[in-house]
Write a protein that holds these residues in place. Structure first.
Motif, PDB file in Angstrom:
ATOM      1  N   HIS A   1       0.795  -1.221   0.000  1.00 39.77           N
ATOM      2  CA  HIS A   1       0.000   0.000   0.000  1.00 39.77           C
ATOM      3  C   HIS A   1       0.832   1.278   0.000  1.00 39.77           C
ATOM      4  CE1 HIS A   1      -3.610   2.361   0.466  1.00 39.77           C
ATOM      5  NE2 HIS A   1      -3.013   3.031   1.424  1.00 39.77           N
ATOM      6  N   GLY A   2       1.812   1.368   0.870  1.00 41.41           N
ATOM      7  CA  GLY A   2       2.608   2.584   0.942  1.00 41.41           C
ATOM      8  C   GLY A   2       3.275   2.914  -0.380  1.00 41.41           C
ATOM      9  N   ALA A   3       3.854   1.911  -1.016  1.00 41.57           N
ATOM     10  CA  ALA A   3       4.507   2.132  -2.311  1.00 41.57           C
ATOM     11  C   ALA A   3       3.488   2.481  -3.384  1.00 41.57           C
ATOM     12  CB  ALA A   3       5.293   0.883  -2.717  1.00 41.57           C
ATOM     13  N   THR A   4       2.274   1.933  -3.268  1.00 41.65           N
ATOM     14  CA  THR A   4       1.213   2.254  -4.230  1.00 41.65           C
ATOM     15  C   THR A   4       0.838   3.729  -4.151  1.00 41.65           C
ATOM     16  OG1 THR A   4       0.301   0.012  -4.133  1.00 41.65           O
ATOM     17  CG2 THR A   4      -1.161   1.745  -4.909  1.00 41.65           C
ATOM     18  N   VAL A   5       0.651   4.241  -2.930  1.00 44.34           N
ATOM     19  CA  VAL A   5       0.300   5.649  -2.766  1.00 44.34           C
ATOM     20  C   VAL A   5       1.418   6.540  -3.303  1.00 44.34           C
ATOM     21  CG1 VAL A   5      -0.255   7.454  -1.091  1.00 44.34           C
ATOM     22  CG2 VAL A   5      -1.198   5.164  -0.804  1.00 44.34           C
ATOM     23  N   ASP A   6       2.670   6.184  -3.026  1.00 44.15           N
ATOM     24  CA  ASP A   6       3.795   6.961  -3.546  1.00 44.15           C
ATOM     25  C   ASP A   6       3.789   6.985  -5.071  1.00 44.15           C
ATOM     26  OD1 ASP A   6       4.663   7.508  -1.004  1.00 44.15           O
ATOM     27  OD2 ASP A   6       6.176   5.910  -0.965  1.00 44.15           O
ATOM     28  N   LEU A   7       3.467   5.832  -5.678  1.00 45.53           N
ATOM     29  CA  LEU A   7       3.411   5.759  -7.140  1.00 45.53           C
ATOM     30  C   LEU A   7       2.310   6.652  -7.690  1.00 45.53           C
ATOM     31  CD1 LEU A   7       4.167   4.522  -9.893  1.00 45.53           C
ATOM     32  CD2 LEU A   7       2.637   2.605  -9.339  1.00 45.53           C
ATOM     33  N   PHE A   8       1.140   6.625  -7.071  1.00 41.92           N
ATOM     34  CA  PHE A   8       0.019   7.430  -7.565  1.00 41.92           C
ATOM     35  C   PHE A   8       0.296   8.924  -7.408  1.00 41.92           C
ATOM     36  CE2 PHE A   8      -3.350   3.878  -6.826  1.00 41.92           C
ATOM     37  CZ  PHE A   8      -2.696   3.105  -7.767  1.00 41.92           C
ATOM     38  N   ARG A   9       1.021   9.299  -6.359  1.00 42.27           N
ATOM     39  CA  ARG A   9       1.418  10.702  -6.208  1.00 42.27           C
ATOM     40  C   ARG A   9       2.306  11.139  -7.373  1.00 42.27           C
ATOM     41  NH1 ARG A   9       1.282  13.091  -0.892  1.00 42.27           N
ATOM     42  NH2 ARG A   9       0.403  11.694   0.682  1.00 42.27           N
ATOM     43  N   LYS A  10       3.169  10.242  -7.817  1.00 41.47           N
ATOM     44  CA  LYS A  10       4.050  10.563  -8.929  1.00 41.47           C
ATOM     45  C   LYS A  10       3.296  10.592 -10.256  1.00 41.47           C
ATOM     46  CE  LYS A  10       8.108   8.539  -6.678  1.00 41.47           C
ATOM     47  NZ  LYS A  10       9.097   7.411  -6.709  1.00 41.47           N
ATOM     48  N   LEU A  11       2.327   9.677 -10.410  1.00 43.92           N
ATOM     49  CA  LEU A  11       1.556   9.642 -11.648  1.00 43.92           C
ATOM     50  C   LEU A  11       0.618  10.840 -11.764  1.00 43.92           C
ATOM     51  CD1 LEU A  11       0.585   5.841 -11.832  1.00 43.92           C
ATOM     52  CD2 LEU A  11       2.270   7.041 -13.243  1.00 43.92           C
ATOM     53  N   HIS A  12       0.166  11.349 -10.611  1.00 41.90           N
ATOM     54  CA  HIS A  12      -0.808  12.449 -10.607  1.00 41.90           C
ATOM     55  C   HIS A  12      -0.351  13.552  -9.643  1.00 41.90           C
ATOM     56  CE1 HIS A  12      -3.610   9.973 -12.929  1.00 41.90           C
ATOM     57  NE2 HIS A  12      -3.300   8.977 -12.117  1.00 41.90           N
ATOM     58  N   PRO A  13       0.763  14.205  -9.946  1.00 36.69           N
ATOM     59  CA  PRO A  13       1.294  15.228  -9.034  1.00 36.69           C
ATOM     60  C   PRO A  13       0.422  16.474  -8.962  1.00 36.69           C
ATOM     61  CG  PRO A  13       2.517  15.230 -11.091  1.00 36.69           C
ATOM     62  CD  PRO A  13       1.613  14.032 -11.142  1.00 36.69           C
ATOM     63  N   ASP A  14      -0.525  16.617  -9.884  1.00 35.86           N
ATOM     64  CA  ASP A  14      -1.394  17.788  -9.908  1.00 35.86           C
ATOM     65  C   ASP A  14      -2.545  17.694  -8.919  1.00 35.86           C
ATOM     66  OD1 ASP A  14      -2.107  15.622 -11.654  1.00 35.86           O
ATOM     67  OD2 ASP A  14      -3.766  16.850 -12.426  1.00 35.86           O
ATOM     68  N   LEU A  15      -2.739  16.545  -8.298  1.00 35.07           N
ATOM     69  CA  LEU A  15      -3.853  16.378  -7.372  1.00 35.07           C
ATOM     70  C   LEU A  15      -3.477  16.863  -5.969  1.00 35.07           C
ATOM     71  CD1 LEU A  15      -5.343  12.916  -8.386  1.00 35.07           C
ATOM     72  CD2 LEU A  15      -5.926  15.195  -9.201  1.00 35.07           C
ATOM     73  N   PRO A  16      -4.475  17.246  -5.171  1.00 32.80           N
ATOM     74  CA  PRO A  16      -4.205  17.807  -3.838  1.00 32.80           C
ATOM     75  C   PRO A  16      -3.960  16.739  -2.780  1.00 32.80           C
ATOM     76  CG  PRO A  16      -6.563  17.863  -4.262  1.00 32.80           C
ATOM     77  CD  PRO A  16      -5.916  17.358  -5.529  1.00 32.80           C
ATOM     78  N   TRP A  17      -2.895  15.959  -2.934  1.00 33.22           N
ATOM     79  CA  TRP A  17      -2.560  14.938  -1.961  1.00 33.22           C
ATOM     80  C   TRP A  17      -2.234  15.591  -0.613  1.00 33.22           C
ATOM     81  CZ3 TRP A  17      -3.401  10.148  -3.784  1.00 33.22           C
ATOM     82  CH2 TRP A  17      -3.339   9.942  -5.158  1.00 33.22           C
ATOM     83  N   THR A  18      -2.592  14.910   0.473  1.00 34.97           N
ATOM     84  CA  THR A  18      -2.347  15.429   1.818  1.00 34.97           C
ATOM     85  C   THR A  18      -1.712  14.333   2.668  1.00 34.97           C
ATOM     86  OG1 THR A  18      -4.445  14.714   2.791  1.00 34.97           O
ATOM     87  CG2 THR A  18      -4.427  16.838   1.586  1.00 34.97           C
ATOM     88  N   ALA A  19      -1.419  14.682   3.919  1.00 38.16           N
ATOM     89  CA  ALA A  19      -0.841  13.699   4.835  1.00 38.16           C
ATOM     90  C   ALA A  19      -1.811  12.561   5.114  1.00 38.16           C
ATOM     91  CB  ALA A  19      -0.449  14.380   6.143  1.00 38.16           C
ATOM     92  N   ASP A  20      -3.108  12.806   4.944  1.00 36.89           N
ATOM     93  CA  ASP A  20      -4.120  11.773   5.181  1.00 36.89           C
ATOM     94  C   ASP A  20      -4.374  10.895   3.958  1.00 36.89           C
ATOM     95  OD1 ASP A  20      -4.592  12.486   7.796  1.00 36.89           O
ATOM     96  OD2 ASP A  20      -6.145  13.935   7.272  1.00 36.89           O
ATOM     97  N   SER A  21      -3.771  11.234   2.838  1.00 34.51           N
ATOM     98  CA  SER A  21      -4.033  10.487   1.609  1.00 34.51           C
ATOM     99  C   SER A  21      -3.520   9.062   1.720  1.00 34.51           C
ATOM    100  CB  SER A  21      -3.368  11.177   0.415  1.00 34.51           C
ATOM    101  OG  SER A  21      -3.919  12.457   0.193  1.00 34.51           O
TER     102      SER A  21
END
Length: 254
Positions: free
Chosen positions: A218-238
């Motif tokens: 899971h952790g690596a998945t979230v990191d990957l999605f942040r990289k694929l979609h850097p334009d989204l408003p990711w937060t510490a709770d994401s």
């Protein structure tokens, strides 16, 4: 409306017959399209002996995992002229009215991009997976508020391009590609959808299923999605694991 139920299949010999029979029992005609992912438990051989249970089947030359196999099954259904695709898993089953209810909603009010039914777990758990009826991008960067089982209009699937191979972590055979798929659906503006607030899809919970490994990746998945979609408003709770944002209810309180 011609509906194809698209199913990745790997080592599902104990359950695949029940899923295929539930598709044949639908009150709105539907057919199964299978992508067999190099099973080693006799699943492929059993399927070859029962061709009357599905419309078409392909076998991956090498193991593609859940998302790659789902895309392969979708290609079979689209080539066969299906107007909509229902995503499913080989070890689950459908309520007899599942496709009919979803088709009615998909075509209502001028047509929708997709329809998501509630899902009922069975086996080791009994939660109802209740997707949000008014999801937005802000929800999608916290936690997937929609389940991965949905009736998707052909135009929606083709516009988004199915599940992205970029969303699969190297070394895994699937973790949360459906989450990334919904993000791309929203980015494409294909957000005219509805939720059927009745359990119409039944999710079997059992040892050894792919979703049991989700926490590991899971952790690596979230990191990957942040990289694929850097334009989204990711937060510490994401994507906090275990999730703080849930879409499940106990079956007694659905």
């Amino acid at each position: 409306m011609k509906v194809g139920v698209i199913i990745p299949v790997r080592n599902a010999r104990p359950w695949i017959g029940e899923m295929l029979e539930s598709i044949q029992a639908q009150t709105h005609p539907a057919q199964a399209y299978l992508a067999e992912d190099r099973s080693d438990d006799g699943t492929f051989e059993w399927l070859r002996e029962h061709p009357g249970l599905y419309a078409k089947m392909s076998r991956n030359r090498a193991r593609k995992g859940w998302a790659g196999s789902l895309n392969a099954a979708a290609r079979l259904a689209l080539a066969d002229g299906c107007d909509a695709l229902f995503t499913a898993s080989a070890d689950d089953r459908l309520h007899p009215e599942c496709i009919a209810r979803c088709v009615a909603v998909l075509g209502a009010d001028g047509g929708r991009d997709f329809v998501v039914p509630w899902a009922q777990q069975f086996g080791e758990a009994d939660h109802v997976q209740a997707s949000l009826p008014d999801c937005g991008l802000d929800d999608l960067v916290v936690w997937p508020p929609l389940i991965d089982k949905a009736l998707i209009a052909r135009a929606t699937w083709e516009a988004v391009g199915g599940y992205s191979p970029k969303a699969t972590l190297p070394g895994s055979y699937g973790s949360a590609e459906d989450w990334e798929f919904w993000i791309r659906v929203w980015k494409a503006g294909l957000t005219r959808y509805a939720v059927v607030e009745q359990p119409l899809y039944f999710v079997r919970v059992h040892p050894g299923q792919l979703s049991h490994d989700r926490g590991e990746w899971h952790g690596a998945t979230v990191d990957l999605f942040r990289k694929l979609h850097p334009d989204l408003p990711w937060t510490a709770d994401s994507g906090v694991w275990p999730p703080r944002h849930r879409t499940t209810k106990r079956s007694g309180h659905a």
